[in-house]
Design an enzyme around this catalytic site. Structure first.
Site, PDB file in Angstrom:
ATOM      1  N   GLU A  53       0.915   3.059 -13.230  1.00 41.73           N
ATOM      2  CA  GLU A  53      -0.398   3.338 -12.962  1.00 41.73           C
ATOM      3  C   GLU A  53      -1.483   4.166 -13.817  1.00 41.73           C
ATOM      4  OE1 GLU A  53      -1.181   4.644  -8.897  1.00 41.73           O
ATOM      5  OE2 GLU A  53       0.255   2.933  -8.143  1.00 41.73           O
ATOM      6  N   VAL A  65       0.888  -1.305   0.006  1.00 41.50           N
ATOM      7  CA  VAL A  65      -0.075   0.100  -0.023  1.00 41.50           C
ATOM      8  C   VAL A  65       0.996   1.188  -0.174  1.00 41.50           C
ATOM      9  CG1 VAL A  65      -1.791  -1.070   1.055  1.00 41.50           C
ATOM     10  CG2 VAL A  65      -0.126   0.002   2.414  1.00 41.50           C
ATOM     11  N   ALA A  66       2.109   1.033  -0.391  1.00 39.47           N
ATOM     12  CA  ALA A  66       3.076   2.114  -0.308  1.00 39.47           C
ATOM     13  C   ALA A  66       3.169   2.927  -1.632  1.00 39.47           C
ATOM     14  CB  ALA A  66       4.597   1.689   0.291  1.00 39.47           C
ATOM     15  N   ARG A  67       4.041   2.450  -2.451  1.00 43.19           N
ATOM     16  CA  ARG A  67       4.255   2.776  -4.135  1.00 43.19           C
ATOM     17  C   ARG A  67       4.949   1.643  -4.736  1.00 43.19           C
ATOM     18  NH1 ARG A  67       1.345   6.486  -3.081  1.00 43.19           N
ATOM     19  NH2 ARG A  67       1.709   8.761  -3.085  1.00 43.19           N
ATOM     20  N   HIS A 108      -5.159   1.833  -6.609  1.00 42.70           N
ATOM     21  CA  HIS A 108      -4.762   2.543  -5.945  1.00 42.70           C
ATOM     22  C   HIS A 108      -5.786   3.482  -5.359  1.00 42.70           C
ATOM     23  CE1 HIS A 108      -1.194   5.607  -5.405  1.00 42.70           C
ATOM     24  NE2 HIS A 108      -1.883   5.636  -4.368  1.00 42.70           N
ATOM     25  N   ASP A 135      -2.125  -2.433  -4.014  1.00 40.22           N
ATOM     26  CA  ASP A 135      -2.774  -1.242  -4.378  1.00 40.22           C
ATOM     27  C   ASP A 135      -2.230  -0.249  -5.385  1.00 40.22           C
ATOM     28  OD1 ASP A 135      -5.290   0.376  -3.694  1.00 40.22           O
ATOM     29  OD2 ASP A 135      -3.988   1.392  -2.666  1.00 40.22           O
ATOM     30  N   ALA A 137      -6.640   4.741  -0.052  1.00 41.92           N
ATOM     31  CA  ALA A 137      -6.978   5.666   0.954  1.00 41.92           C
ATOM     32  C   ALA A 137      -7.890   6.516   0.588  1.00 41.92           C
ATOM     33  CB  ALA A 137      -5.638   6.736   0.663  1.00 41.92           C
TER      34      ALA A 137
HETATM   35  P1  NDP Z   1       5.022   8.740   7.492  1.00 40.21           P
HETATM   36  O1  NDP Z   1       6.096   9.576   6.994  1.00 40.21           O
HETATM   37  O2  NDP Z   1       4.283   8.924   8.403  1.00 40.21           O
HETATM   38  O3  NDP Z   1       6.079   7.365   7.813  1.00 40.21           O
HETATM   39  C1  NDP Z   1       6.836   6.688   6.917  1.00 40.21           C
HETATM   40  C2  NDP Z   1       7.486   5.665   7.665  1.00 40.21           C
HETATM   41  O4  NDP Z   1       8.225   4.965   6.514  1.00 40.21           O
HETATM   42  C3  NDP Z   1       8.119   5.857   9.014  1.00 40.21           C
HETATM   43  O5  NDP Z   1       7.886   4.897   9.914  1.00 40.21           O
HETATM   44  C4  NDP Z   1       9.616   5.709   8.336  1.00 40.21           C
HETATM   45  O6  NDP Z   1      10.468   5.545   9.460  1.00 40.21           O
HETATM   46  C5  NDP Z   1       9.763   4.707   7.492  1.00 40.21           C
HETATM   47  N1  NDP Z   1      10.713   4.733   6.553  1.00 40.21           N
HETATM   48  C6  NDP Z   1      11.315   5.898   5.951  1.00 40.21           C
HETATM   49  N2  NDP Z   1      12.154   5.148   4.971  1.00 40.21           N
HETATM   50  C7  NDP Z   1      12.594   3.955   5.266  1.00 40.21           C
HETATM   51  C8  NDP Z   1      13.485   3.090   4.956  1.00 40.21           C
HETATM   52  N3  NDP Z   1      14.404   3.264   4.205  1.00 40.21           N
HETATM   53  N4  NDP Z   1      13.149   1.918   5.634  1.00 40.21           N
HETATM   54  C9  NDP Z   1      12.438   1.616   6.486  1.00 40.21           C
HETATM   55  N5  NDP Z   1      11.333   2.478   6.882  1.00 40.21           N
HETATM   56  C10 NDP Z   1      11.584   3.755   6.458  1.00 40.21           C
HETATM   57  O7  NDP Z   1       4.267   8.258   6.231  1.00 40.21           O
HETATM   58  P2  NDP Z   1       2.653   7.595   5.974  1.00 40.21           P
HETATM   59  O8  NDP Z   1       2.831   6.590   6.804  1.00 40.21           O
HETATM   60  O9  NDP Z   1       1.849   8.887   5.923  1.00 40.21           O
HETATM   61  O10 NDP Z   1       2.891   7.293   4.394  1.00 40.21           O
HETATM   62  C11 NDP Z   1       3.677   6.248   3.745  1.00 40.21           C
HETATM   63  C12 NDP Z   1       3.791   6.137   2.444  1.00 40.21           C
HETATM   64  O11 NDP Z   1       2.733   5.154   2.048  1.00 40.21           O
HETATM   65  C13 NDP Z   1       3.585   7.276   1.340  1.00 40.21           C
HETATM   66  O12 NDP Z   1       4.695   8.125   1.425  1.00 40.21           O
HETATM   67  C14 NDP Z   1       2.558   6.979   0.410  1.00 40.21           C
HETATM   68  O13 NDP Z   1       4.043   6.596  -0.537  1.00 40.21           O
HETATM   69  C15 NDP Z   1       2.111   5.754   0.751  1.00 40.21           C
HETATM   70  N6  NDP Z   1       0.643   6.006   0.828  1.00 40.21           N
HETATM   71  C16 NDP Z   1      -0.114   5.383  -0.232  1.00 40.21           C
HETATM   72  C17 NDP Z   1      -1.421   5.456   0.109  1.00 40.21           C
HETATM   73  C18 NDP Z   1      -2.288   4.724  -0.834  1.00 40.21           C
HETATM   74  O14 NDP Z   1      -3.407   5.161  -1.236  1.00 40.21           O
HETATM   75  N7  NDP Z   1      -1.987   3.200  -1.023  1.00 40.21           N
HETATM   76  C19 NDP Z   1      -2.061   6.410   1.132  1.00 40.21           C
HETATM   77  C20 NDP Z   1      -1.008   6.893   1.833  1.00 40.21           C
HETATM   78  C21 NDP Z   1       0.283   6.733   1.869  1.00 40.21           C
HETATM   79  P3  NDP Z   1      10.687   6.313  10.877  1.00 40.21           P
HETATM   80  O15 NDP Z   1       9.739   6.164  11.640  1.00 40.21           O
HETATM   81  O16 NDP Z   1      11.986   5.630  11.415  1.00 40.21           O
HETATM   82  O17 NDP Z   1      11.038   7.725  10.326  1.00 40.21           O
HETATM   83  C1  7N6 Z   2      -5.465   8.953  -3.252  1.00 41.71           C
HETATM   84  C2  7N6 Z   2      -4.048   8.270  -3.056  1.00 41.71           C
HETATM   85  C3  7N6 Z   2      -1.191   9.242  -0.716  1.00 41.71           C
HETATM   86  O1  7N6 Z   2       0.371   9.086  -1.092  1.00 41.71           O
HETATM   87  O2  7N6 Z   2      -1.272   7.733  -2.717  1.00 41.71           O
HETATM   88  C4  7N6 Z   2      -1.768   8.443  -1.718  1.00 41.71           C
HETATM   89  O3  7N6 Z   2      -1.338   9.833   0.007  1.00 41.71           O
HETATM   90  C5  7N6 Z   2      -3.308   8.820  -1.973  1.00 41.71           C
HETATM   91  C6  7N6 Z   2      -6.089   8.160  -4.509  1.00 41.71           C
END
Ligand code: NDP
Ligand code: 7N6
Length: 306
Positions: free
Chosen positions: A253, A222-224, A272, A248, A275
């Protein structure tokens, strides 16, 4: 920072009607209007993606958590502040990730496939399992990862995590640093990715990670898409190095029609959409309004990226 007028850029339509976000911002006391690429009448914009016209504004708010598509150097050079929407996705994406794990364990996806054919097809006796007591490793424990960890812990999974800062994290047992990723995934039934896409995380889930995983394990992304090497994922699915996946996000995409990832019974593809929720605009508006007030008071913006 001088922010009187906020534009809600048309690109926001990817997550909510821009008009709804602008109207809610006005309800919260901000001077907000919907704008296209002509941003000359506003000081700041909320946008889904970047447009060069934004450079030179006081501030741009990305309505996503992931800002990997924004040219950060250009923002630095132009002196335009950039903030993101991290913090608002824990519930929606946590539920999506838990949902796909439940589907894979309880075989809900195969029942739905069979339903489309009007087939009464029970899973084999040894196909279904329960998530209770299974081990989940969450890679990335920010808002999204914690949202999942909390929910998985709530239904009795054993949750471990990977993050850069190895400090105790709610709803997790052991925390691993990224250099111990192989150890972290080795005994997990599910590995869920919730890291941002950065130079450090691009391709971090490669062939060696799939080889380290159990052959009855599932990857949940669910990241990228770029955090996973797609070719290695397809090879791992073909070789039976892992059992399946819930995806996701994808390197490309929309997922191209000819992608092999559409084909596997135990790969659940969501577009995707993890969220998305009907009140997304409310969460974004609260963040934007908070930062507009911070800007007016000359205080540090929250979620500042640049
Ligand atoms: P945050 O910034 O809150 O959290 C990021 C986490 O990733 C932190 O725990 C951080 O570690 C960890 N991290 C960063 N770099 C590394 C690494 N190299 N190895 C291991 N852990 C690492 O972001 P969010 O949780 O809000 O969102 C995370 C990502 O999820 C977004 O950047 C986005 O790409 C994706 N996303 C996808 C969505 C979707 O629709 N599918 C919706 C929302 C987000 P530490 O805690 O130590 O800093
Ligand atoms: C919304 C996606 C994020 O990074 O990719 C998500 O917050 C948002 C469709």
């Amino acid at each position: 920072m001088h922010v009187d007028r906020i534009g809600v850029h048309e690109s926001v339509r990817a997550v909510c009607p821009p008009e709804a976000l602008a109207e809610h911002l006005r309800d919260l006391g901000a001077d907000a209007t919907v704008v296209g690429d002509d941003v000359s009448a506003v000081d700041a914009v909320a946008a889904f993606g970047h447009a060069d016209a934004f450079l030179g504004l006081e501030w741009v708010h990305c309505v996503r958590a992931g800002y990997d598509e924004f040219p950060l150097d250009a923002y630095r050079e132009s002196g335009t502040a950039l903030t993101n929407s991290s913090g608002i996705h824990g519930a929606a994406v946590g539920e999506t990730a838990l949902g796909v794990m439940l589907s894979l364990a309880r075989r809900l996806h195969t029942a739905r496939d069979a339903q489309a054919e009007r087939e009464w097809a029970q899973p084999a006796w040894d196909e279904s399992f329960t998530l209770t007591d299974e081990r989940l490793t969450v890679v990335g424990l920010g808002a999204v990862g914690r949202g999942l960890a909390r929910r998985a812990d709530g239904i009795g999974m054993r949750v471990d995590g990977v993050r850069r800062t190895p400090t105790p994290t709610p709803h997790t047992r052991e925390i691993y640093t990224p250099d111990r990723l192989h150890d972290a995934v080795a005994d997990a039934r599910f590995v869920a990715l919730a890291v941002p896409l950065t130079d450090d995380t691009a391709g971090m889930v490669d062939r060696s990670v799939f080889e380290a995983m159990r052959d009855d394990a599932y990857l949940v992304n669910v990241a990228r898409g770029g955090v996973v090497e797609t070719d290695a994922l397809v090879a791992a699915l073909d070789a039976g190095d892992i059992a399946g996946a819930g995806l996701d996000v994808f390197e490309r995409e929309p997922l191209p029609e000819d992608s092999p990832l559409w084909e596997y019974e135990d790969v659940v593809v969501t577009p995707h959409s993890g969220a998305l929720k009907r009140d997304y605009y409310r969460d974004v508006a609260a963040l934007v309004r908070q930062n507009a007030l911070h800007a007016a008071a000359d205080e540090e913006l929250v979620n500042r990226v640049v």
